[in-house]
Scaffold this motif. Structure first.
Motif, short mmCIF file in Angstrom:
data_model
loop_
_atom_site.label_atom_id
_atom_site.label_comp_id
_atom_site.label_asym_id
_atom_site.label_seq_id
_atom_site.Cartn_x
_atom_site.Cartn_y
_atom_site.Cartn_z
N SER A 34 0.82 -1.21 0.00
CA SER A 34 0.00 0.00 0.00
C SER A 34 0.86 1.26 0.00
CB SER A 34 -0.92 0.01 1.23
OG SER A 34 -0.14 -0.11 2.41
N LEU A 35 2.10 1.16 0.47
CA LEU A 35 2.95 2.36 0.59
C LEU A 35 3.26 2.95 -0.78
CD1 LEU A 35 5.51 1.16 3.29
CD2 LEU A 35 3.78 2.95 3.57
N ARG A 36 3.20 4.29 -0.86
CA ARG A 36 3.57 4.93 -2.13
C ARG A 36 4.57 6.07 -1.95
NH1 ARG A 36 1.15 9.52 -4.01
NH2 ARG A 36 -0.28 10.58 -2.62
N LEU A 37 4.77 6.48 -0.67
CA LEU A 37 5.70 7.59 -0.42
C LEU A 37 6.27 7.45 0.98
CD1 LEU A 37 6.86 10.41 -1.18
CD2 LEU A 37 4.71 11.41 -0.44
N LEU A 38 7.58 7.71 1.13
CA LEU A 38 8.23 7.60 2.44
C LEU A 38 8.88 8.92 2.81
CD1 LEU A 38 10.08 4.20 1.81
CD2 LEU A 38 7.88 4.54 2.99
N GLY A 39 8.85 9.25 4.10
CA GLY A 39 9.47 10.49 4.54
C GLY A 39 10.44 10.25 5.68
N ARG B 24 9.95 1.35 -5.13
CA ARG B 24 9.03 2.15 -5.95
C ARG B 24 8.64 3.47 -5.30
NH1 ARG B 24 6.25 -1.43 -3.31
NH2 ARG B 24 4.87 -0.39 -1.88
N CYS B 25 8.85 3.61 -3.98
CA CYS B 25 8.37 4.82 -3.29
C CYS B 25 9.44 5.90 -3.23
CB CYS B 25 7.97 4.48 -1.86
SG CYS B 25 6.78 3.14 -1.74
N PRO B 26 9.11 7.11 -3.64
CA PRO B 26 10.06 8.20 -3.46
C PRO B 26 10.30 8.43 -1.96
CG PRO B 26 8.09 8.94 -4.66
CD PRO B 26 7.84 7.56 -4.20
#
Ligand code: 6R9
Length: 649
Positions: free
Chosen positions: A383-388, A410-412
């Motif tokens: 489900s993850l699409r972006l990481l900070g 795949r996640c920026p």
């Protein structure tokens, strides 16, 4: 990690990760749009900020976007009236009333979901309860709570009636709570019987009881029953949360407040022993947090967003409460430790709630690496699409692991640089617009004029170390240090007149990317928590057996920095291992567990300059054992920082 053969130093880091096509196609901001925003902000800053400001709900529009005539005291959206609680709640009721605002999970596994409608109702009731206790506009309220939805309710209720909250992290000691109560002259404390942490109850109410012995300004104390533990309730002073709200009306219109009305105070460590009460005001702060949340986290209506910070820190204020709720997002909130009951708790939560955006800290990432890939691999993280990332520099090794193992390649990753004082993210990639380089927060956001300069304020050549400054005011900037405006001017605005000094060392590469290395003042960053060496020193010298103490940081593979204390003992006191343990416990008692020293070293004398200043650089070298094979990146950065600090010693 330091034994990993693939260690690549930040200084030699050349890998680049351009935004992926699929992400760009759906991004809130793509490269062309970022360019347009940045140019616009440069050529017409007032017009740019005015346009952004219109994304908020104003009761009355402003007369002027910025008043910067009384430097360094900025006023944003002058003459406008607004309410943060209204923007985070009421505004969403029509379209998002039944949307989940807070999805909460307690450490023992209990769960709760509050829709925007329900959150609004809770906030209104509690705001009326606060009024009933005599809290009004401008009053200060201390919030010392676990990570439960009521903490957000309490903050938004204060904001609703124009009272200023001062949230104190639940890991701080009773003494720390008392200091903050007194500095802010708080009228009320909101706490809980306790909160869950690694299967144990943190005795918050007992700490408050001890703090209130020394906090004469506090008249009342509201207690949430979180853990069902026995607490003492002082008649006339202490009231249960559930009793208060039982009869409270759910009708509480939000106060129309001036844009510059103080929203909150948040204490943070500076170069002296006394924490600073960073003051943020309403309009600018709310714009800064909501806008950056939209840009940096690329937030969409159906995202499930999880920031793992504690609400007791600025990251929790800006990116659990104000930014995301202002944007009508669904926020996941977790009460406890990442390794309770097992080391896969975070990944279990990501899979369970189908989290799409995860915002955490490098120190946590390094712990996950140590615990092993089997934990994230046991769960469906698709489900993850972006990481900070936030809180300290992220070493490239941790960045790559985060990218591959958590983000599935795949996640920026958005490495976000900012501070309690800046209120909102200042330097960060926009995930659909900027190619990332592991270890660099990349470039300032549109409208933010951050630069790396030398001692005279001139830009440094590409690759050289310098000081990170911000040359133009921005909406979410702090307004002052509560009760100490002179310190505000001296700390942030005296090094370079009219320019904000961040106290961070940084360098800018040939592509203009900024690499933040760490503090150049006496502030430590221990597991992403700010702590001043002087705070620890003053705790140590309060111990009857200590004559003098000097505290420095040393690179730590897991925590970023560890705390090393050099201590000289009073005449007739013998050094011993028991005394070391006693001194560590003494610091914990004075400040909180986050300040526990890693190492106490007894010394006959402390190295001093002829003018009597402790030579910290020398001690830092000793503490770091420079020849050791610690994390190469951190050691190099420490060397550059040492040089930047040199002139001061
Ligand atoms: C948001 C927050 C601020 C200090 C700051 C700097 C360090 C934060 C960073 C970072 C490198 C990042 N810091 N984020 N350093 N890269 N992405 O953490 O606020 O607790 O006030 O700490 O943290 O040294 O000056 P705060």
């Amino acid at each position: 990690m330091s034994t990993d053969k693939n260690i690549t130093s930040v200084l030699k880091e050349t890998r680049q990760f351009p935004p992926q096509t699929e992400f760009v196609a759906q991004a809130n901001v793509n490269a062309a749009e970022r360019e347009r925003l940045a140019e616009w902000a440069k050529s017409d800053p007032d017009g740019f900020w005015a346009e952004q400001g219109r994304s908020l709900h104003w009761f009355k529009p402003w007369d002027a976007v910025l008043d910067w005539t009384n430097v360094p005291h900025a006023k944003w959206f002058v003459g406008g009236t607004i309410n943060a609680s209204f923007n985070c709640l009421d505004r969403h009721l029509a379209a998002r009333g039944n949307k989940a605002a807070i999805v909460w999970e307690g450490e023992p596994g209990d769960t709760r979901t509050l829709t925007y409608q329900q959150l609004h109702r809770e906030v209104c009731k509690f705001a009326n309860a606060l009024k009933g206790l005599g809290v009004g506009k401008g009053d200060r309220v201390t919030i010392y709570m676990p990570m439960v939805p009521e903490t957000a309710v309490a903050m938004l209720a204060c904001a609703r009636i124009g009272a200023m909250h001062s949230v104190v992290f639940g890991g701080f000691s009773a003494d720390a709570v008392a200091d903050r109560n007194n500095d802010a002259q708080s009228k009320l404390v909101i706490t809980a019987d306790g909160g869950w942490r690694r299967g144990k109850v943190v005795p918050l109410k007992a700490n408050v009881d001890a703090a209130l012995e020394k906090s004469p300004s506090v008249q009342k104390c509201v207690v949430l029953n979180r853990c069902n533990t026995a607490v003492e309730m002082k008649p006339g002073r202490d009231v249960w949360w559930h009793d208060l709200v039982a009869d409270a009306s759910a009708d509480c219109p939000a106060e129309e407040l001036d844009s510059e009305h103080p929203l909150f105070i948040l204490y943070t460590s500076g170069s002296t022993g006394k924490p600073k009460g960073v003051l943020h005001t309403t309009g600018g702060y709310l714009l800064g947090t909501s806008l950056t949340h939209k840009w940096v986290f690329d937030i969409k209506e159906d995202d499930v967003y999880w920031c793992t910070a504690d609400v007791g820190w600025i990251t929790g204020h800006s990116y659990i409460v104000y930014g995301p709720l202002c944007n009508g997002a669904t926020v996941v909130m977790y009460e406890g430790a990442p390794n309770q009951p097992r080391e896969d708790r975070f990944w279990e939560i990501v899979a369970k709630y189908k989290v799409t955006i995860l915002y955490t800290a490098p120190t946590a990432i390094r712990a996950f690496i140590k615990w092993g890939d089997q934990h994230p691999k046991a769960h469906d993280l698709s489900s993850l699409r972006l990481l900070g990332s936030v809180g300290e520099p992220i070493n490239p090794e941790a960045w790559i692991w985060y990218h591959n193992v958590i983000g599935g390649g795949r996640c920026p990753i958005v490495d976000t640089w900012w501070q309690t004082e800046t209120g909102a993210i200042m330097i960060s990639p926009l995930p659909g617009a900027v190619a990332t380089k592991p270890g660099s927060a990349t470039k300032p956001l549109p409208g933010i004029q951050a630069e790396v300069v030398d001692k005279q304020g001139h830009p440094v050549p590409a690759g050289s170390g310098g000081f990170l400054v911000v040359k133009r005011p921005w909406p979410s900037m702090m307004r002052t240090i509560y009760g100490d405006d002179e310190r505000y001017k001296a700390t942030y605005w005296s090094n370079y007149p009219g320019v904000y000094f961040t106290a961070d060392g940084a360098r800018q590469d040939e592509d203009g990317y900024i690499w933040v290395m760490g503090r150049v003042d006496d502030v430590l960053n221990v597991s992403g928590h700010r702590l001043s060496t002087m705070e620890v020193e003053s705790a140590l010298v309060q111990h009857p057996k200590v004559a003098e103490a000097a505290v420095v940081g040393r690179p730590d593979d897991l925590k970023g920095e560890g705390i090393v204390c050099f201590v000289t003992l009073k005449q007739g006191t013998n050094p011993s291992d028991e005394l070391k343990t006693e001194l560590k416990a003494h610091v914990v008692h004075n400040i909180g567990a986050l300040a526990r020293p890693d190492d106490v070293r007894f010394s006959e004398t402390l190295p001093k300059t002829r003018s009597g200043k402790i030579m910290r650089r020398f001690l830092r070298d000793i503490a770091a054992g420079r020849q050791t094979t610690g994390d190469a990146t951190t050691l190099e950065d420490f060397a550059v920082l040492a040089k930047l600090r040199e002139d001061d010693e």
